[in-house]
Design an enzyme around this catalytic site. Structure first.
Site, mmCIF file in Angstrom:
data_model
loop_
_atom_site.group_PDB
_atom_site.id
_atom_site.type_symbol
_atom_site.label_atom_id
_atom_site.label_comp_id
_atom_site.label_asym_id
_atom_site.label_seq_id
_atom_site.Cartn_x
_atom_site.Cartn_y
_atom_site.Cartn_z
ATOM 1 N N GLY A 14 1.088 -1.753 0.054
ATOM 2 C CA GLY A 14 -0.359 0.088 -0.070
ATOM 3 C C GLY A 14 0.998 1.740 0.027
ATOM 4 O O GLY A 14 2.084 1.928 0.390
ATOM 5 N N ARG A 75 1.119 -5.294 -5.245
ATOM 6 C CA ARG A 75 1.075 -6.084 -4.506
ATOM 7 C C ARG A 75 1.653 -7.556 -4.832
ATOM 8 O O ARG A 75 0.620 -7.730 -6.253
ATOM 9 C CB ARG A 75 0.358 -6.421 -3.893
ATOM 10 C CG ARG A 75 -0.129 -5.330 -2.449
ATOM 11 C CD ARG A 75 -1.351 -5.891 -1.252
ATOM 12 N NE ARG A 75 -2.075 -4.680 -0.684
ATOM 13 C CZ ARG A 75 -1.642 -3.831 -0.200
ATOM 14 N NH1 ARG A 75 -0.924 -4.280 0.244
ATOM 15 N NH2 ARG A 75 -2.221 -2.630 0.525
ATOM 16 N N ASP A 106 5.032 -4.550 5.648
ATOM 17 C CA ASP A 106 4.943 -6.109 5.760
ATOM 18 C C ASP A 106 5.440 -7.414 5.191
ATOM 19 O O ASP A 106 6.610 -8.154 4.999
ATOM 20 C CB ASP A 106 3.831 -6.350 6.848
ATOM 21 C CG ASP A 106 3.643 -7.778 7.604
ATOM 22 O OD1 ASP A 106 4.640 -8.086 8.897
ATOM 23 O OD2 ASP A 106 3.254 -8.750 7.326
ATOM 24 N N THR A 129 4.452 3.114 5.783
ATOM 25 C CA THR A 129 3.223 2.304 5.274
ATOM 26 C C THR A 129 2.177 2.865 6.652
ATOM 27 O O THR A 129 2.498 3.515 7.680
ATOM 28 C CB THR A 129 3.112 1.098 5.842
ATOM 29 O OG1 THR A 129 1.865 0.438 6.250
ATOM 30 C CG2 THR A 129 4.351 0.335 7.596
ATOM 31 N N ASP A 131 0.234 2.071 8.441
ATOM 32 C CA ASP A 131 0.133 1.296 9.392
ATOM 33 C C ASP A 131 0.578 1.668 10.630
ATOM 34 O O ASP A 131 -0.418 1.292 12.127
ATOM 35 C CB ASP A 131 -0.671 -0.607 9.254
ATOM 36 C CG ASP A 131 -1.037 -0.535 8.257
ATOM 37 O OD1 ASP A 131 -2.401 0.201 7.898
ATOM 38 O OD2 ASP A 131 -1.544 -1.021 7.427
ATOM 39 N N ASP A 133 2.749 -0.521 11.873
ATOM 40 C CA ASP A 133 2.306 -1.414 12.902
ATOM 41 C C ASP A 133 3.824 -2.714 12.513
ATOM 42 O O ASP A 133 3.839 -3.723 11.916
ATOM 43 C CB ASP A 133 1.147 -2.461 12.142
ATOM 44 C CG ASP A 133 1.339 -2.780 10.118
ATOM 45 O OD1 ASP A 133 2.477 -2.092 9.573
ATOM 46 O OD2 ASP A 133 0.714 -3.541 10.002
ATOM 47 N N ARG A 175 -5.633 -2.831 8.503
ATOM 48 C CA ARG A 175 -5.329 -3.770 8.390
ATOM 49 C C ARG A 175 -5.351 -4.842 9.834
ATOM 50 O O ARG A 175 -7.043 -5.133 9.863
ATOM 51 C CB ARG A 175 -3.580 -4.679 7.416
ATOM 52 C CG ARG A 175 -4.118 -5.672 6.548
ATOM 53 C CD ARG A 175 -2.635 -6.124 5.996
ATOM 54 N NE ARG A 175 -2.491 -5.085 4.793
ATOM 55 C CZ ARG A 175 -2.706 -5.086 4.010
ATOM 56 N NH1 ARG A 175 -3.221 -5.965 3.769
ATOM 57 N NH2 ARG A 175 -1.853 -4.589 3.137
ATOM 58 N N ARG A 258 -5.282 6.500 2.668
ATOM 59 C CA ARG A 258 -3.034 6.441 2.136
ATOM 60 C C ARG A 258 -3.218 7.924 1.048
ATOM 61 O O ARG A 258 -1.989 7.981 1.114
ATOM 62 C CB ARG A 258 -3.695 5.611 1.617
ATOM 63 C CG ARG A 258 -4.038 4.461 2.420
ATOM 64 C CD ARG A 258 -2.877 3.211 1.582
ATOM 65 N NE ARG A 258 -3.056 3.147 0.182
ATOM 66 C CZ ARG A 258 -3.509 1.808 -0.330
ATOM 67 N NH1 ARG A 258 -4.095 0.793 1.003
ATOM 68 N NH2 ARG A 258 -3.610 1.089 -1.206
HETATM 69 O O1 F6P Z 1 -1.171 -1.443 4.718
HETATM 70 C C1 F6P Z 1 -1.989 0.203 4.321
HETATM 71 C C2 F6P Z 1 -3.488 -0.421 3.782
HETATM 72 O O2 F6P Z 1 -4.159 0.755 3.784
HETATM 73 C C3 F6P Z 1 -3.901 -1.072 4.964
HETATM 74 O O3 F6P Z 1 -4.536 -0.392 6.341
HETATM 75 C C4 F6P Z 1 -5.024 -1.550 4.712
HETATM 76 O O4 F6P Z 1 -5.717 -2.549 5.483
HETATM 77 C C5 F6P Z 1 -4.621 -1.993 2.859
HETATM 78 O O5 F6P Z 1 -3.270 -1.529 2.972
HETATM 79 C C6 F6P Z 1 -6.108 -1.397 1.840
HETATM 80 O O6 F6P Z 1 -5.606 -2.833 1.118
HETATM 81 P P1 F6P Z 1 -5.927 -2.120 -0.782
HETATM 82 O O7 F6P Z 1 -5.763 -0.721 -1.165
HETATM 83 O O8 F6P Z 1 -4.976 -2.553 -1.566
HETATM 84 O O9 F6P Z 1 -7.595 -2.467 -0.486
#
Ligand code: F6P
Length: 325
Positions: A14, A75, A106, A129, A131, A133, A175, A258
């Site tokens: 992300g 990803r 991660d 990130t 997050d 985390d 997440r 984001r």
């Molecule tokens: O890891 C960052 C994040 O924004 C998380 O908080 C969220 O769960 C995920 O990515 C969402 O991913 P995507 O944009 O691929 O739906």
């Protein structure tokens, strides 16, 4: 001092505000130390497709203030396979890349760790990130901007909640981590916070609503996505069932968290760890994430940086409870 000639830089997973500032720092500090830089587009997917190009001082002009990532991100499923990683290695060799800086979270570091071990490629990572985390850094690049975006939104929700005497369930990202919900819940003056890491279940939210001031009808409940209590609509349904008098609404903040211009904190963090990453590679560091702990550069092996190690400070939850009386 290790002789590194060409550093490949990529963003993966992300996106997060401040990634551009990190790319800029890696590119400019490499050039400063006489090292060539190769930009790799769309993370591991770009590595596998050979989508890479030489970067210079100018290729990172005017990006420090921009959200997203100029290198784009993805990803990659293919990088999980040995064939995908082999192809990636061959493309890096063909482009004379002999070290990597991975910017992500991660999943990015999981891939980097395997790749580094398989091919002996020197790799260091930057925590990118929203997050927050990752173990091994007090804050990740993007978290500060994201939490400020959240409280900006919740302040606005509070205005309308107050006018209509409504209870709002606000769902934020993370997440499997409640760190965005936890900090913004305190900053936004939420009545309760539901996060995956704590034992806070819906019953305790019911108890809190029961004990809370009856004269104050407008309330905010912060909910992290992927919690045990269900999503925001499920939580809203259950609250409504228990307290039919509450006029409840759900607000899912989603991907606005984001985006946006990175905060000053994120730009400075990205710049510091970006420079430190290039210096770390020169000094022989491998398979480590470069973070900031107590305002000092910290080096954490990839396997320790992964999120299952991150703990929640229980004081934060207590603060919410005390301040919500
Ligand atoms: O890891 C960052 C994040 O924004 C998380 O908080 C969220 O769960 C995920 O990515 C969402 O991913 P995507 O944009 O691929 O739906």
């Amino acid at each position: 001092m290790t002789q590194i000639k060409n550093i490949g830089v990529y963003t993966s997973g992300g996106d997060a505000p401040g990634m551009n500032a990190a790319i800029r720092a890696v590119v400019r500090s490499s050039i400063y130390y006489g090292i060539d830089v190769t930009g790799i587009r769309r993370g591991y997917d770009g590595m596998i497709k050979g989508d890479m190009f030489p970067m210079d001082r100018k290729s990172v002009s005017n990006i420090i203030q921009r959200g997203g990532t100029i290198l784009k991100t993805a990803r990659s499923e293919q990088f999980r396979t040995p064939e995908g990683r082999k192809q990636a290695y061959e493309n890096l060799k063909a482009n004379n890349v002999d070290a990597l800086v991975a910017i992500g979270g991660d999943g990015t570091f999981t891939g980097a760790r395997i790749f580094g071990e398989e091919y002996g490629m020197p790799i260091v990572g930057l925590p990118g990130t929203i997050d927050n985390d990752l173990w091994g850094t007090d804050f990740t690049i993007g978290y500060d901007t994201a939490i400020n975006t959240v409280i900006d939104a919740v302040d606005k929700i509070r205005d309308t909640a107050e006018s209509h005497d409504r209870l709002f369930i606000v769902e934020v990202m993370g997440r499997d981590s409640g760190l965005i919900a936890l900090r913004t819940g305190i900053a936004a003056g939420a009545e309760a916070i539901l996060i995956p890491e704590s034992k806070t279940d819906l019953q305790s939210v019911f108890d809190r609503l029961e004990r809370g001031r009856k004269d104050k009808k407008s309330k905010i409940i912060m909910l992290a996505e992927n919690g045990v209590a269900g999503d925001a609509f499920e939580v809203g349904r259950q609250i409504k069932e228990k307290f039919p008098n509450y006029d409840t609404r759900v607000s899912i903040l989603g991907h606005i968290q984001r985006g946006g211009r990175p905060s000053c904190m994120d730009r400075v963090l990205a710049s510091r760890v970006g420079v430190a990453a290039v210096e770390a590679l020169r000094n022989g560091h491998r398979n480590e994430m470069i973070g900031l702990i107590h305002n000092e550069i910290a080096y954490t092996p990839f396997e320790h940086a992964l999120k299952h190690n991150v703990e929640i400070n229980p004081d934060f939850l207590k603060i919410v409870e005390i301040l919500a009386i």
